[in-house]
Design a protein around this motif. Structure first.
Motif, PDB file in Angstrom:
ATOM      1  N   ASP A 180      70.660 -88.386  17.973  1.00 16.97           N
ATOM      2  CA  ASP A 180      72.215 -89.033  17.178  1.00 16.97           C
ATOM      3  C   ASP A 180      72.577 -89.601  17.957  1.00 16.97           C
ATOM      4  O   ASP A 180      72.988 -89.348  19.527  1.00 16.97           O
ATOM      5  CB  ASP A 180      72.321 -87.369  16.634  1.00 16.97           C
ATOM      6  CG  ASP A 180      72.623 -86.317  17.510  1.00 16.97           C
ATOM      7  OD1 ASP A 180      72.731 -86.771  19.129  1.00 16.97           O
ATOM      8  OD2 ASP A 180      72.743 -85.360  16.906  1.00 16.97           O
TER       9      ASP A 180
ATOM     10  N   CYS B 271      81.207 -85.909  21.133  1.00 19.39           N
ATOM     11  CA  CYS B 271      79.862 -85.139  20.756  1.00 19.39           C
ATOM     12  C   CYS B 271      78.764 -84.956  21.810  1.00 19.39           C
ATOM     13  O   CYS B 271      78.491 -83.932  21.645  1.00 19.39           O
ATOM     14  CB  CYS B 271      79.788 -84.792  19.057  1.00 19.39           C
ATOM     15  SG  CYS B 271      79.338 -83.272  18.801  1.00 19.39           S
TER      16      CYS B 271
ATOM     17  N   GLU C 116      74.356 -88.439  12.074  1.00 20.63           N
ATOM     18  CA  GLU C 116      74.679 -86.929  12.528  1.00 20.63           C
ATOM     19  C   GLU C 116      76.085 -86.037  11.503  1.00 20.63           C
ATOM     20  O   GLU C 116      75.410 -85.119  11.103  1.00 20.63           O
ATOM     21  CB  GLU C 116      73.382 -86.033  13.796  1.00 20.63           C
ATOM     22  CG  GLU C 116      73.739 -85.171  13.780  1.00 20.63           C
ATOM     23  CD  GLU C 116      74.925 -84.080  13.638  1.00 20.63           C
ATOM     24  OE1 GLU C 116      74.779 -82.839  13.067  1.00 20.63           O
ATOM     25  OE2 GLU C 116      76.308 -84.005  14.362  1.00 20.63           O
ATOM     26  N   GLU C 117      76.421 -86.843  12.283  1.00 21.30           N
ATOM     27  CA  GLU C 117      78.050 -85.886  11.407  1.00 21.30           C
ATOM     28  C   GLU C 117      78.469 -86.429  10.990  1.00 21.30           C
ATOM     29  O   GLU C 117      79.659 -86.282   9.899  1.00 21.30           O
ATOM     30  CB  GLU C 117      79.352 -86.767  12.613  1.00 21.30           C
ATOM     31  CG  GLU C 117      79.401 -86.630  14.178  1.00 21.30           C
ATOM     32  CD  GLU C 117      79.341 -85.579  14.775  1.00 21.30           C
ATOM     33  OE1 GLU C 117      79.599 -84.906  13.925  1.00 21.30           O
ATOM     34  OE2 GLU C 117      79.433 -85.376  15.918  1.00 21.30           O
TER      35      GLU C 117
ATOM     36  N   HIS D 228      71.310 -80.813  22.438  1.00 21.59           N
ATOM     37  CA  HIS D 228      72.551 -81.377  22.426  1.00 21.59           C
ATOM     38  C   HIS D 228      73.007 -80.694  23.782  1.00 21.59           C
ATOM     39  O   HIS D 228      72.790 -79.958  23.857  1.00 21.59           O
ATOM     40  CB  HIS D 228      72.941 -80.475  21.281  1.00 21.59           C
ATOM     41  CG  HIS D 228      74.192 -81.188  20.475  1.00 21.59           C
ATOM     42  ND1 HIS D 228      75.450 -81.130  21.272  1.00 21.59           N
ATOM     43  CD2 HIS D 228      74.214 -82.050  19.422  1.00 21.59           C
ATOM     44  CE1 HIS D 228      76.736 -81.702  20.819  1.00 21.59           C
ATOM     45  NE2 HIS D 228      76.067 -82.399  19.900  1.00 21.59           N
TER      46      HIS D 228
HETATM   47 ZN   LIG Z   1      76.472 -83.623  17.984  1.00 19.90          ZN
END
Ligand SMILES: [Zn+2]
Ligand SMILES: [Zn+2]
Length: 396
Positions: A75, A99, A134-135, A161
């Motif tokens: 992502d 993130c 993605e968010e 991740h």
């Molecule tokens: Zn993330």
């Protein structure tokens, strides 16, 4: 030379890419600067790629057109957070990579570089998927609708991740964490508008107060968690935004807007919670003479790992990484992840790369914090495992 040594040689390049991306965080489906950066890097590696009209997704395919195809997804999007740091590579705009998606993109660029070098050894194809949003509102689903799982058909999926939370066993920076079953939770968004009737704060009898009603709605919804759900089935309901009035203490506003996120591991519990939220909103607003509008968005499914793929990636990891840095975790995560859509289409392994780092205040701040810091010295390990797993998957 083994793949880990090769990836380690790329480490400073991966860190450079990550820090360049960290300075240009963008949100949503359209990420012009980020996509331009990724495309420039792929151009420099002489890797051709496909782009899309309506979003910034980028897909590159390496290998030969025989045998199986494995997809690897990163992502690329950031968050609407103003970074609070003094790092020289801090965000140059009002968004932030809080993130770790800048790291995921850099890891996949490293993977592209190494796989290009080893392209002749691939007994099939590797599809590299650089994904936006993605968010939210969700780029995975959009890319699947655009056909990313086909031509060539993806037989298996990999993604990772970066991670920083605590676990019930001890974990150290650089460790790779594997989990059987769900790697992330179902993630749904709820938007509620409570509609009242505005007027003077001194005369509530002449108004219908949506703020008082909103507090009752929120509190009653929290009873779902404590009184209506099997205590052994994890569920989270968080309201992260409530807006009503405009700073005046003596005006009852017309409306209040509430935005929340709902996380579940169990899809039956998820359906029940959504139904109960809607019922509570309906009956509490009726009791308070307010009206309402409600919508549920996102609907990310859990990212469900395939046991055999987890076993295969662990076997690949053991070839190149010290055994004590590979951990099988059982702790559930209530994090959402739209990779779940890819994992509904192909069996896959979604693993975590442990990379916490403290800010200058000596605190390891959580993801989505304005003081999020990431230990990017470990990212090459993610690249190494993507490359080794791809080679092994295609050659076995
Ligand atoms: Zn993330
Ligand atoms: Zn996030």
């Amino acid at each position: 030379m083994n793949i880990l040594t090769e990836a380690e040689k790329l480490s400073s390049q991966i860190i450079f890419w990550r820090r360049q991306l960290h300075q240009i965080p963008e949100i949503g489906l359209v990420l012009p600067q980020t996509a331009a950066f990724v495309k420039k890097c792929l151009d420099n590696m002489s890797i051709s790629y496909q782009t899309y009209e309506n979003h910034s997704g980028i897909v590159a395919v390496l290998g030969k057109n025989t045998g199986k195809t494995i997809g690897i997804r990163a992502d690329m999007d950031g968050l609407r957070i103003q970074e609070d740091s003094d790092f020289e590579y801090k965000s140059s705009n009002k968004n932030m990579h809080a993130c770790g998606h800048d790291a995921h993109t850099a890891i996949l660029l490293g993977t592209a570089a190494l796989l290009k070098k080893h392209e002749a050894e691939l007994a099939g194809q590797v599809k590299l998927i650089f994904q936006p949003a993605e968010e939210g509102p969700g780029g995975a689903k959009v890319m699947i609708e655009d056909g990313v799982m086909e031509n060539p058909h993806i037989d298996a999926m990999l993604a990772l991740h970066t991670e920083r939370r605590g676990y019930s066993q001890s974990v150290n920076s650089g460790d790779i964490l594997f989990k059987y079953g769900n790697s992330s939770a179902a993630d749904d968004q709820v938007n509620i508008t409570i509609i009242g009737k505005s007027g003077h704060g001194s005369a509530p009898d002449l108004c219908i107060d949506p703020i008082a009603a909103a507090t009752l709605v929120i509190n009653n919804i929290q009873y779902i968690i404590s009184r209506e759900i099997d205590p052994f089935k994890p569920c989270v309901i968080t309201f992260g935004s409530i807006k009503g009035g405009d700073g005046a203490e003596n005006i009852i506003p017309d409306t209040v807007e509430i935005h929340g996120t709902i996380r579940n591991q169990d899809l039956q519990v998820r359906d029940f919670v959504m139904k109960r939220i809607e019922e509570i909103v309906k009956y509490v607003t009726k009791a308070t003479r307010t009206d309402y509008e409600i919508e549920f968005l996102n609907g990310y499914p859990p990212t469900k790992n395939d046991d055999k793929m987890v076993d295969a990636v662990i076997a690949s990891a053991k070839k190149i990484l010290p055994g004590e840095t590979l951990k099988i975790i059982t702790d559930e995560s209530m994090g959402g992840e739209d990779a779940g859509f890819f994992y509904q289409k192909a069996p896959g392994c979604f693993f975590r790369l442990y990379t916490p780092a403290a800010y200058t205040d000596n605190i390891v701040h959580p993801a989505h914090s304005s003081r999020f810091v990431l230990d990017d010295s470990q990212l090459y390990r993610g690249t190494a495992l993507f490359v080794q797993s791809s080679l092994d998957y295609l050659n076995n």
